[in-house]
Scaffold this motif. Structure first.
Motif, PDB file in Angstrom:
ATOM      1  N   ARG A 153      45.369  27.216  11.461  1.00 62.71           N
ATOM      2  CA  ARG A 153      46.055  26.532  11.690  1.00 62.71           C
ATOM      3  C   ARG A 153      47.479  26.559  10.843  1.00 62.71           C
ATOM      4  NH1 ARG A 153      46.122  21.054  14.062  1.00 62.71           N
ATOM      5  NH2 ARG A 153      45.108  22.690  15.716  1.00 62.71           N
ATOM      6  N   ARG A 154      47.295  26.296   9.508  1.00 66.25           N
ATOM      7  CA  ARG A 154      48.449  26.461   8.613  1.00 66.25           C
ATOM      8  C   ARG A 154      49.195  27.633   9.336  1.00 66.25           C
ATOM      9  NH1 ARG A 154      45.601  25.968   4.661  1.00 66.25           N
ATOM     10  NH2 ARG A 154      45.368  28.560   4.205  1.00 66.25           N
ATOM     11  N   GLN A 155      48.789  28.945   9.352  1.00 65.57           N
ATOM     12  CA  GLN A 155      49.384  30.231   9.240  1.00 65.57           C
ATOM     13  C   GLN A 155      49.980  30.092  10.990  1.00 65.57           C
ATOM     14  OE1 GLN A 155      46.284  32.958   9.643  1.00 65.57           O
ATOM     15  NE2 GLN A 155      45.698  33.244   7.625  1.00 65.57           N
ATOM     16  N   ASP A 156      49.660  29.242  12.397  1.00 65.75           N
ATOM     17  CA  ASP A 156      50.553  29.464  13.272  1.00 65.75           C
ATOM     18  C   ASP A 156      51.519  28.166  13.060  1.00 65.75           C
ATOM     19  OD1 ASP A 156      48.288  30.738  14.757  1.00 65.75           O
ATOM     20  OD2 ASP A 156      47.385  28.565  15.374  1.00 65.75           O
ATOM     21  N   CYS A 157      51.239  27.473  12.137  1.00 70.48           N
ATOM     22  CA  CYS A 157      52.631  26.765  11.673  1.00 70.48           C
ATOM     23  C   CYS A 157      53.879  27.522  10.905  1.00 70.48           C
ATOM     24  CB  CYS A 157      52.000  24.969  10.972  1.00 70.48           C
ATOM     25  SG  CYS A 157      50.974  24.142  12.053  1.00 70.48           S
ATOM     26  N   GLU A 158      53.205  28.278  10.460  1.00 72.24           N
ATOM     27  CA  GLU A 158      53.807  29.255   8.797  1.00 72.24           C
ATOM     28  C   GLU A 158      54.489  30.327  10.223  1.00 72.24           C
ATOM     29  OE1 GLU A 158      51.446  30.690   6.430  1.00 72.24           O
ATOM     30  OE2 GLU A 158      51.992  28.907   5.053  1.00 72.24           O
ATOM     31  N   THR A 159      54.108  30.507  11.462  1.00 74.50           N
ATOM     32  CA  THR A 159      54.871  31.633  12.279  1.00 74.50           C
ATOM     33  C   THR A 159      55.498  31.082  13.310  1.00 74.50           C
ATOM     34  OG1 THR A 159      52.395  32.821  12.243  1.00 74.50           O
ATOM     35  CG2 THR A 159      54.078  32.967  14.233  1.00 74.50           C
ATOM     36  N   LEU A 160      55.034  30.064  13.164  1.00 71.87           N
ATOM     37  CA  LEU A 160      56.089  28.777  14.299  1.00 71.87           C
ATOM     38  C   LEU A 160      56.931  28.166  14.028  1.00 71.87           C
ATOM     39  CD1 LEU A 160      56.272  27.485  16.885  1.00 71.87           C
ATOM     40  CD2 LEU A 160      54.983  25.288  16.171  1.00 71.87           C
ATOM     41  N   ALA A 161      57.582  28.664  12.576  1.00 77.82           N
ATOM     42  CA  ALA A 161      58.386  27.366  11.466  1.00 77.82           C
ATOM     43  C   ALA A 161      59.350  28.786  11.665  1.00 77.82           C
ATOM     44  CB  ALA A 161      58.234  27.414  10.192  1.00 77.82           C
TER      45      ALA A 161
END
Length: 138
Positions: free
Chosen positions: A25-33
């Motif tokens: 989830r953290r990686q997904d959110c970093e990608t989304l940012a």
């Protein structure tokens, strides 16, 4: 009239993202940012305690309620990542079926993870929505 509780803050986006316990989830959110920053041309900023937002616009509803909010943003919630503001994209109706696995609410898009999403379609939705709001077309 009540004031909007969701306002830009000086809190650290990096700290917010680092605090997401689930690594995927953290990686997904970093990608989304990164995707949202690229698509909007705006830096990430915390809005309230849990929304990573990009840019800002002033809104006014027919009811008279008005305020300021990010052009687009997201938040890591318990079950999904909530994405805000994409309904303003002019191509919303044609792009949503191409997005991949998601759920949609009245004003939010809910994503379980980014592996099931076409990131090019998401980036186009983000860019179009941000441009429409920045021009006052929503």
């Amino acid at each position: 009239m009540a004031e909007n509780k969701t306002r830009p803050t000086e809190a650290s986006v990096e700290h917010y993202l680092e605090a997401i316990a689930d690594e995927d989830r953290r990686q997904d959110c970093e990608t989304l940012a990164g995707l949202m920053a690229r698509a909007t041309g705006q830096p990430a900023r915390m809005w309230g305690t849990a929304i990573v937002g990009f840019g800002s616009h002033h809104y006014r509803y027919e009811s008279g309620r008005e305020g300021d909010m990010c052009l687009v943003g997201f938040s890591s919630r318990k079950g999904d990542i909530s994405v805000y503001g994409l309904n303003a994209a002019p191509s919303h109706e044609t792009l949503m079926p191409k997005l991949g696995r998601h759920k949609a609410g009245k004003g939010c898009l809910y994503l379980r993870n980014l592996r099931e999403i076409d990131l090019e379609v998401l980036e186009q939705l983000v860019a179009e929505a941000a441009q429409a709001k920045a021009r006052g077309h929503c």
